[in-house]
Scaffold this motif. Structure first.
Motif, mmCIF file in Angstrom:
data_model
loop_
_atom_site.group_PDB
_atom_site.id
_atom_site.type_symbol
_atom_site.label_atom_id
_atom_site.label_comp_id
_atom_site.label_asym_id
_atom_site.label_seq_id
_atom_site.Cartn_x
_atom_site.Cartn_y
_atom_site.Cartn_z
ATOM 1 N N ARG A 1 -24.398 -13.251 -7.683
ATOM 2 C CA ARG A 1 -24.968 -14.555 -7.374
ATOM 3 C C ARG A 1 -25.538 -14.540 -5.952
ATOM 4 N NH1 ARG A 1 -19.667 -17.827 -9.052
ATOM 5 N NH2 ARG A 1 -18.791 -15.797 -8.523
ATOM 6 N N THR A 2 -26.614 -15.256 -5.748
ATOM 7 C CA THR A 2 -27.229 -15.309 -4.422
ATOM 8 C C THR A 2 -26.229 -15.851 -3.407
ATOM 9 O OG1 THR A 2 -29.310 -15.797 -5.517
ATOM 10 C CG2 THR A 2 -29.206 -16.196 -3.137
ATOM 11 N N GLY A 3 -26.103 -15.142 -2.306
ATOM 12 C CA GLY A 3 -25.197 -15.600 -1.260
ATOM 13 C C GLY A 3 -23.782 -15.088 -1.383
ATOM 14 N N ARG A 4 -23.492 -14.393 -2.458
ATOM 15 C CA ARG A 4 -22.117 -13.916 -2.664
ATOM 16 C C ARG A 4 -21.773 -12.789 -1.697
ATOM 17 N NH1 ARG A 4 -16.991 -14.297 -4.202
ATOM 18 N NH2 ARG A 4 -16.329 -13.265 -6.083
ATOM 19 N N PHE A 5 -22.677 -11.824 -1.579
ATOM 20 C CA PHE A 5 -22.385 -10.680 -0.711
ATOM 21 C C PHE A 5 -23.339 -10.589 0.490
ATOM 22 C CE2 PHE A 5 -20.908 -9.187 -4.965
ATOM 23 C CZ PHE A 5 -19.562 -9.177 -4.681
ATOM 24 N N HIS A 6 -24.447 -11.330 0.429
ATOM 25 C CA HIS A 6 -25.438 -11.263 1.499
ATOM 26 C C HIS A 6 -25.771 -12.660 1.978
ATOM 27 C CE1 HIS A 6 -25.924 -7.613 -0.915
ATOM 28 N NE2 HIS A 6 -26.248 -7.025 0.214
ATOM 29 N N LYS B 1 -18.628 -14.224 0.193
ATOM 30 C CA LYS B 1 -18.448 -15.673 0.230
ATOM 31 C C LYS B 1 -17.682 -16.119 -1.012
ATOM 32 C CE LYS B 1 -20.717 -20.064 0.580
ATOM 33 N NZ LYS B 1 -21.717 -20.857 -0.095
ATOM 34 N N GLU B 2 -16.630 -16.860 -0.789
ATOM 35 C CA GLU B 2 -15.907 -17.376 -1.947
ATOM 36 C C GLU B 2 -16.710 -18.473 -2.625
ATOM 37 O OE1 GLU B 2 -11.838 -17.997 -2.341
ATOM 38 O OE2 GLU B 2 -11.296 -17.018 -0.461
ATOM 39 N N MET B 3 -16.770 -18.423 -3.939
ATOM 40 C CA MET B 3 -17.451 -19.475 -4.682
ATOM 41 C C MET B 3 -16.467 -20.030 -5.700
ATOM 42 S SD MET B 3 -21.139 -17.682 -5.279
ATOM 43 C CE MET B 3 -22.330 -17.637 -3.930
ATOM 44 N N PRO B 4 -15.493 -20.795 -5.196
ATOM 45 C CA PRO B 4 -14.415 -21.225 -6.082
ATOM 46 C C PRO B 4 -14.916 -22.164 -7.180
ATOM 47 C CG PRO B 4 -14.272 -22.361 -3.990
ATOM 48 C CD PRO B 4 -15.366 -21.361 -3.855
ATOM 49 N N GLY B 5 -14.273 -22.075 -8.307
ATOM 50 C CA GLY B 5 -14.598 -22.957 -9.418
ATOM 51 C C GLY B 5 -14.302 -24.399 -9.082
#
Lengths: 462, 462, 462
Positions: free
Chosen positions: C198-203, C214-218
């Motif tokens: 997902r965009t923004g997850r690792f970069h 980046k954490e993208m919690p449910g």
């Protein structure tokens, strides 16, 4: 000794099977509650859920006291009456007295509860609690049982098991497209008509007609989706259980055939609705959009439509039924808006329209060899397409189906319209305008319950 | 050959039936989890859910290693001991070794898990995780099994199947109003007493007593309603499954009778509570208000109360039991507040009070002919109302029921009070004050998980 | 007459048992849907749910038309072919034509649907709807059936029921750790690799690698927990039902043994993951924190790992399998992040890794006496630990298991990688960047549906 032991074994299986089916069907109450909760606005969640819960409770009392007696009750001296003469209404076995087969009672009760709960969604956000309680009792103790008696009891004038069935055929409604869904759906339509739309749905504050109806989207798609999937799960009990006695004849083959048909019809109903609604949206707005509520209701439409014929149509026919039911749902969902009938959960196009369509489909698609597995006597009069293929074009079954539909609608109209009209006349039906505006939960409870926690958290932050 | 084949067929049905019932009962874990999640504030959702999940897991280990052995374990040489002499505790079959009937083990395990999870809600929002884990293991491996041994095993001093049952009758608790619900409920009361109320519930920040307890409403009625309906669904497995062996005698008739009683009692419990609470609210505030949580807990109260006698009371009696249990729930829910006992999900009035009441009801309403279907030996000592009607006023069964209740409460008190007191003394029981204030999820996790998304969306808007 | 009646009774039980199991397994669709809904951010709920629903629908069509035919199809003239020669793919029974046992078809269909839905979560929040529909059809009509044919059909080269099984043993995968979970999990890995994170997850926005992902919690732990518990519930149908024919041999003993193993493994997987993650967090941050999503996924890991051997390993072995699977999950969940593979629901460590591990465990722990209950022919080649104990160190079964795993992974790679790569190449796979940023629901629907109500309420306040 062998016979006794074997009979006992089979009785165990049959009772267990009906218990299994009944519990799955009872779980559909949860499904309906979640669908309704998801489809209403946050300010009406408590109220809507309470109606769904009360529904199941009130129906159990109505069906216990009078309902079963009117549907299947017999006096003891008639009990072994092999001459199945037609009666309009059952008489006997009030309060479960003298009922020999408790598992059959349980199974019929959960059907009645399902029929009752269909209405909850259509009336959401504007109906009073007392009116709803009164309706539940009236439906379960009188209106629904008469329909059941006519179509499912041995003594009903539409029943294929009557010793002298209508036009030598009788009407076939295996698991209740007509008995359960048309009864519930027609009641929803009548109640919704008498009750009127939610304030602001079709008119602005000054009473001017809006160009487009105001959308009042539900507060949680997750709950609606959960509810729909629970309903699908429960539907396996609903349709497969309708064979009632599992151990006789080749009934064990019928249950899996039924389950597959149900799956295919629900699946194709869902896909059809989703594709059609996406294409329609693309044509009118130019953008691709997928709309989950349509897909969910399309799925339910397919399930409703297959219910009447699930055990007696071929698998390909269940796909045809699913596809058409999805399309019908979409069309009538739009038409209802045009007709200014407000239905928060689209119960009317799902249950009434597709209940009717499913009942008709039996008259078109019922396959002779499958019918003989389930209804020994009726195999002479198969679906119209089959009799056409055999060169006779015998439309007796189709005609019986149409008569059945007309009977149910007329009966519901004659009983439910006066009932709701009187409630309305005496001011017991509709919540008052202010209550509706601020939400029934606020009105009845003094605050939006679901949101309280956030407010508190906000206070904490200060 | 016929006998062998027939025996195998019946064994298949029995194992399948217990599997069906066990899975439904296991699903009650989901119900309890959703009820608890709905009843707590948003800041404690994760914590509460985790306790509910861990519960099921820890109980499986406790019951696997020791619990079953203490409840039903026998040494191999006693296995065919027809002389059922009384023992206080089982011994043998540790770690499932030598257990011949796995389906019975499974069934007993899910009962134990149900008993354990009752406590989760009462301690919500202020109990430490380790304490809760320790409690789950202690209950499932020792406290609960001793109760089961006394009442359900052939060797228990209260069991009607004992070769020399108490006062010639023994205590009857068909599906566990006393075994499961009083054990769980009494534990909840003790734990809640030792733990103390949530901060701010009865006192303000300066320690002054509040005039009215501060309401701490749960964050989602939809989840609470979902959980309650799942519990009701699972309850059919709980009560009907308790016949254990489906294929012998007329047991297949018992399961449907049981299911109907359960339905009627739950339904009337719900209606009674709703009506009574509405009338009470109308008298005190002058406004009509319907309160869903009461209706849901009233429903559960009816289900708890019918559990002891579901197979051996008449349908009308199940309605009486339902109505009274709903009223009892309301009264004790108010009394608990008066007594400053804080119970986030009202587990104490639902499970303890109505567990007691249901157990007593067996002593009043157990019908002789139904008893002989289920408990061959005990039919001589029916419920008090029946023996009164027959002119003898034999109260032996009622006396046994009272002894059973007292035994369970005393046993739980003697084991659980020291246990929780020691935990508390050494500081392992209660979360610390700051943690509780900001919410256990924040404390343990570093943020309110459920709300994060909204914050992120707000950032997006900027 | 006795034989006929008895055969019919047994057929009824078997059909009913498969219907029961199939409905429970079908309910797992609800579980997966709720897990996915809970694990995604609010802005993608509708989209994710729709994929889960469509999944079940599309798979029913794929499996109806081609899937079953490729998995188990036989031409009529081969039907009674007792010489089970190896084929790569089935041929016959397209569109359910000529299928005699509908209940078996139903059971296989729900397995296929489960395999399909595993992938939904891994692709959440960034995959296009059409790509997902295409994938569902491809998996269910071709990729998955070939795996089933190889391992479960009588004609498969890995099947222990083949007349000439691999190395005299064949591979054992009782309920599908490899067939269902490795197939689904490997597909999830491939799709996730091709699709990208997902965009923004690792970069960050400038493409620089973030120090920590980046954490993208449910958005809802309650939904995730609900889904997981529903999955656990359905798993009893999944594993116990895999005995297929309940009434023969001692199969009734197998189902309860299986259910207990499944419970113990799920429970220990959960506890292991929770304890390990808590200790790890304590070491790195110094604070005690409990993290529900880990516990839930640990539980699922235990369930996945026990699936291959649930009927043929001892209870203690199921605990070992549960503990190890929980640890494996944690390790691989971290490794995936290190490898920059983004998986919103951790489907890859749960289903792929533990599917592999569970399949291997059969080769280690399969107990000879339990195997002879279930697989008559294979008892000569038990798990490695047992053959070691017997002094032979026969590793044939273990070798077959490894071959099976390699086959499935290779097959999925050869079919699914080109499939997803082509979709990606032609721009049908990934949602476009803007859509992803504002959320697929907004993009496809014109607004965050779930939040609308609050906005409206805010308007009301003004």
């Amino acid at each position: 000794s062998f016979d006794a032991a074997h009979t006992n074994t089979n009785a165990s299986i049959d009772a267990f099977f009906l218990l299994y089916a009944s519990t799955l069907i009872f779980f559909m109450q949860t499904g309906f509650a979640m669908v309704c909760a998801g489809c209403v606005r946050l300010k009406n969640v408590q109220n809507t859920l309470l109606k769904n819960v009360l529904d199941a409770c009130a129906v159990s009392l109505g069906f216990y006291s009078l309902g079963y007696a009117f549907a299947f009750g017999t006096n003891n001296n008639n009990n072994n009456n092999s001459d199945k003469t037609t009666t309009f209404i059952g008489n006997g076995n009030y309060f479960l007295i003298g009922v020999e087969d408790d598992s059959f009672w349980l199974f019929q009760f959960v059907f009645c509860a399902t029929s009752g709960t269909i209405v909850a969604g259509a009336l959401a956000e504007r109906c009073q609690m007392t009116a709803y309680l009164a309706y539940s009792l009236f439906l379960s103790s009188f209106v629904y049982p008469v329909v059941v008696h006519a179509i499912w009891s041995d003594y009903g004038f539409l029943s294929p098991r009557n010793s002298n069935p209508l036009w030598g055929s009788g009407m076939i409604d295996f698991a209740g497209s007509c008995v359960v869904h048309v009864t519930g759906g027609a009641t929803a339509l009548i109640a919704s008509k008498v009750l009127g739309p939610r304030t602001g749905r079709f008119h602005d504050a000054h009473g001017n007609l809006l160009e487009n109806p105001k959308e009042m989207p539900g507060h949680s798609l997750a709950l609606q989706c959960l509810g729909t999937l629970i309903l699908w799960f429960g539907w396996y009990g609903f349709n497969c259980g309708s064979i009632i006695t599992l151990t006789i004849d080749d009934h064990y083959k019928v249950i899996s055939h039924t389950a597959i048909n149900l799956t295919l019809s629900g699946a194709t109903g869902c896909i059809m609705t989703l594709i059609a609604s996406t294409i329609a949206a693309e044509r009118s707005t130019g953008e691709t959009s997928y709309y989950l509520p349509y897909a969910l209701n399309g799925c339910l439409s397919g399930l409703v439509a297959i219910t009447a014929g699930c055990s007696i149509v071929e698998h390909w026919a269940s796909i045809v039924i699913g596809l058409t039911s999805g399309a019908l749902y979409l069309v009538f969902s739009k038409l209802l808006l045009k007709w200014k009938i407000d239905d928060a959960v689209d119960a009317i196009p799902v249950h009434l329209i597709n209940g009717i369509w499913g009942t008709i489909c039996v008259g078109l698609f019922a396959a002779p060899d499958l019918m003989s597995n389930v209804y020994n006597s009726s195999a002479d009069h198969p679906g119209w397409f089959y009799s056409w293929g055999m060169g006779s074009a015998d439309a007796r079954l189709l005609a019986c189906q149409l008569v059945g539909i007309l009977f149910v609608i007329a009966w519901v109209l004659c009983t439910m319209f006066p009932f709701f009209w009187l409630l309305h006349y005496f001011g017991y039906l509709r919540a008052d305008a202010l209550e509706e505006y601020i939400g029934l939960d606020v009105a009845y409870r003094g605050g939006i319950f679901e949101a309280k926690d956030n407010e508190e958290d906000e206070e904490t932050k200060k």
